[in-house]
Design a protein around this motif. Structure first.
Motif, PDB file in Angstrom:
ATOM      1  N   TYR A 192       0.841  -1.195   0.000  1.00 63.57           N
ATOM      2  CA  TYR A 192       0.000   0.000   0.000  1.00 63.57           C
ATOM      3  C   TYR A 192       0.880   1.250   0.000  1.00 63.57           C
ATOM      4  N   PRO A 193       0.460   2.315  -0.660  1.00 63.37           N
ATOM      5  CA  PRO A 193       1.257   3.551  -0.657  1.00 63.37           C
ATOM      6  C   PRO A 193       1.089   4.390   0.601  1.00 63.37           C
ATOM      7  N   SER A 194       0.055   4.095   1.397  1.00 59.38           N
ATOM      8  CA  SER A 194      -0.200   4.935   2.565  1.00 59.38           C
ATOM      9  C   SER A 194      -1.097   4.212   3.554  1.00 59.38           C
ATOM     10  N   ALA A 195      -1.213   4.805   4.725  1.00 55.88           N
ATOM     11  CA  ALA A 195      -2.177   4.372   5.737  1.00 55.88           C
ATOM     12  C   ALA A 195      -2.878   5.622   6.251  1.00 55.88           C
ATOM     13  N   VAL A 196      -4.077   5.442   6.775  1.00 53.84           N
ATOM     14  CA  VAL A 196      -4.858   6.571   7.279  1.00 53.84           C
ATOM     15  C   VAL A 196      -5.071   6.390   8.776  1.00 53.84           C
ATOM     16  N   ALA A 197      -4.692   7.404   9.543  1.00 54.57           N
ATOM     17  CA  ALA A 197      -4.878   7.386  10.994  1.00 54.57           C
ATOM     18  C   ALA A 197      -6.025   8.315  11.371  1.00 54.57           C
ATOM     19  N   THR A 198      -6.905   7.846  12.223  1.00 60.55           N
ATOM     20  CA  THR A 198      -8.005   8.653  12.748  1.00 60.55           C
ATOM     21  C   THR A 198      -7.894   8.672  14.268  1.00 60.55           C
ATOM     22  N   PHE A 199      -7.911   9.854  14.854  1.00 59.33           N
ATOM     23  CA  PHE A 199      -7.737   9.953  16.297  1.00 59.33           C
ATOM     24  C   PHE A 199      -8.495  11.158  16.841  1.00 59.33           C
ATOM     25  N   HIS A 200      -8.701  11.164  18.148  1.00 60.46           N
ATOM     26  CA  HIS A 200      -9.465  12.215  18.817  1.00 60.46           C
ATOM     27  C   HIS A 200      -8.554  13.392  19.110  1.00 60.46           C
ATOM     28  N   ALA A 201      -8.827  14.530  18.485  1.00 61.67           N
ATOM     29  CA  ALA A 201      -7.998  15.722  18.656  1.00 61.67           C
ATOM     30  C   ALA A 201      -8.876  16.962  18.657  1.00 61.67           C
ATOM     31  N   PRO A 202      -9.710  17.138  19.670  1.00 62.54           N
ATOM     32  CA  PRO A 202     -10.661  18.247  19.686  1.00 62.54           C
ATOM     33  C   PRO A 202     -10.013  19.627  19.739  1.00 62.54           C
ATOM     34  N   SER A 203      -8.752  19.709  20.169  1.00 62.82           N
ATOM     35  CA  SER A 203      -8.075  21.001  20.246  1.00 62.82           C
ATOM     36  C   SER A 203      -7.635  21.505  18.876  1.00 62.82           C
ATOM     37  N   ASP A 204      -7.573  20.615  17.875  1.00 62.50           N
ATOM     38  CA  ASP A 204      -7.174  20.990  16.529  1.00 62.50           C
ATOM     39  C   ASP A 204      -8.409  21.146  15.643  1.00 62.50           C
ATOM     40  N   ILE A 205      -8.196  21.653  14.437  1.00 62.53           N
ATOM     41  CA  ILE A 205      -9.289  21.738  13.469  1.00 62.53           C
ATOM     42  C   ILE A 205      -9.653  20.312  13.071  1.00 62.53           C
ATOM     43  N   SER A 206     -10.785  19.849  13.560  1.00 64.12           N
ATOM     44  CA  SER A 206     -11.142  18.444  13.415  1.00 64.12           C
ATOM     45  C   SER A 206     -12.560  18.326  12.876  1.00 64.12           C
ATOM     46  N   GLY A 207     -12.970  17.098  12.680  1.00 64.07           N
ATOM     47  CA  GLY A 207     -14.300  16.830  12.161  1.00 64.07           C
ATOM     48  C   GLY A 207     -15.313  16.634  13.266  1.00 64.07           C
ATOM     49  N   ILE A 208     -16.362  15.882  12.941  1.00 61.71           N
ATOM     50  CA  ILE A 208     -17.446  15.646  13.886  1.00 61.71           C
ATOM     51  C   ILE A 208     -16.918  14.903  15.113  1.00 61.71           C
ATOM     52  N   GLY A 209     -17.303  15.398  16.292  1.00 67.06           N
ATOM     53  CA  GLY A 209     -16.886  14.760  17.531  1.00 67.06           C
ATOM     54  C   GLY A 209     -15.424  14.941  17.863  1.00 67.06           C
ATOM     55  N   GLY A 210     -14.756  15.897  17.206  1.00 65.91           N
ATOM     56  CA  GLY A 210     -13.348  16.145  17.488  1.00 65.91           C
ATOM     57  C   GLY A 210     -12.404  15.126  16.884  1.00 65.91           C
TER      58      GLY A 210
END
Length: 229
Positions: free
Chosen positions: A65-83
């Motif tokens: 694979y050329p990449s991996a995707v990490a998803t994590f809780h970061a409400p202090s940064d510009i984030s999506g739904i639910g931080g």
């Protein structure tokens, strides 16, 4: 926290066929050692503990694979739904028609979470994202080059930890394979420039291959500041 391998732009190869391309001639041996550690629950620092005769055999192909995707809780940064925040970690031989890009990552080396901050994390550089199946178990993995912390405390002047590449007695990067679920997120390293002059030919594409020590940049975003203390 979740990390996964996207299913687009993948290809299947035998380890021997890609080993030369990624300059890792012992890739098959590393895969066998990884399987052994997964089955016996050893850490990455036990690579030399298992004899060749005890290693499981592996004859199959791997999916690269050329990449991996990490998803994590970061409400202090510009984030999506639910931080929740999402970022892509890349390991490709050519990035946007230029030189290769091999990102660095934080690796969780303390599943019990008894240690906090950088004492429970390590830094590595991804050389290859891949997966394979063995005994009906699917293993999503990363081939990484390891870094070690310099000293027991962050740098006095910057407040950042300093790391350096782990090198074997043969002068090669210390390399192993880790399970994808030990990756926390991408890390950002800054060179420790020292007193010498910086070459004009230096670019962001060869910085990690040029310098010998790096700051772990906890100021890159709020989430990094919260975990890399």
């Amino acid at each position: 926290m979740e990390i996964f391998l996207p299913t687009f732009t993948v290809h299947r190869v035998y380890p021997e066929d890609i080993a030369a391309e990624i300059e890792q001639p012992n890739l098959l041996d590393l895969i066998q050692r990884f399987i052994y550690k997964q089955q016996s629950h050893h850490g990455h620092d036990s690579d030399s503990d298992s004899s060749v005769s005890a290693l499981p055999t592996f004859y199959g192909k791997i999916t690269v694979y050329p990449s991996a995707v990490a998803t994590f809780h970061a409400p202090s940064d510009i984030s999506g739904i639910g931080g929740m925040r999402r970022e892509r970690i890349r390991a490709v031989k050519s990035w946007r028609k230029g030189p290769g890009r091999y990102d660095t990552i934080f690796v969780n080396t303390d599943p019990s979470e008894s240690m906090e901050g950088m004492e429970g994390l390590e830094v590595a550089r991804v050389r290859l994202f891949f997966s394979f199946s063995h005994d009906n178990v699917e293993y999503p993995c990363a081939l990484v080059h390891w870094f070690s912390r310099v000293g027991d405390l962050p740098d006095d002047h910057t407040g950042m930890w300093v790391v350096e590449p782990d090198i074997t007695d043969d002068g090669e990067p210390f390399t192993s394979i880790i399970h994808l679920d030990t990756i926390v997120r991408a890390s950002h390293l800054l060179p420790v420039f020292g007193q010498g002059r910086v070459l004009k030919t230096l670019t962001f594409t060869n910085t990690l291959d040029t310098f010998t020590r790096f700051y772990v940049n906890k100021y890159i975003d709020h989430h990094a500041f919260e975990i890399a203390f």
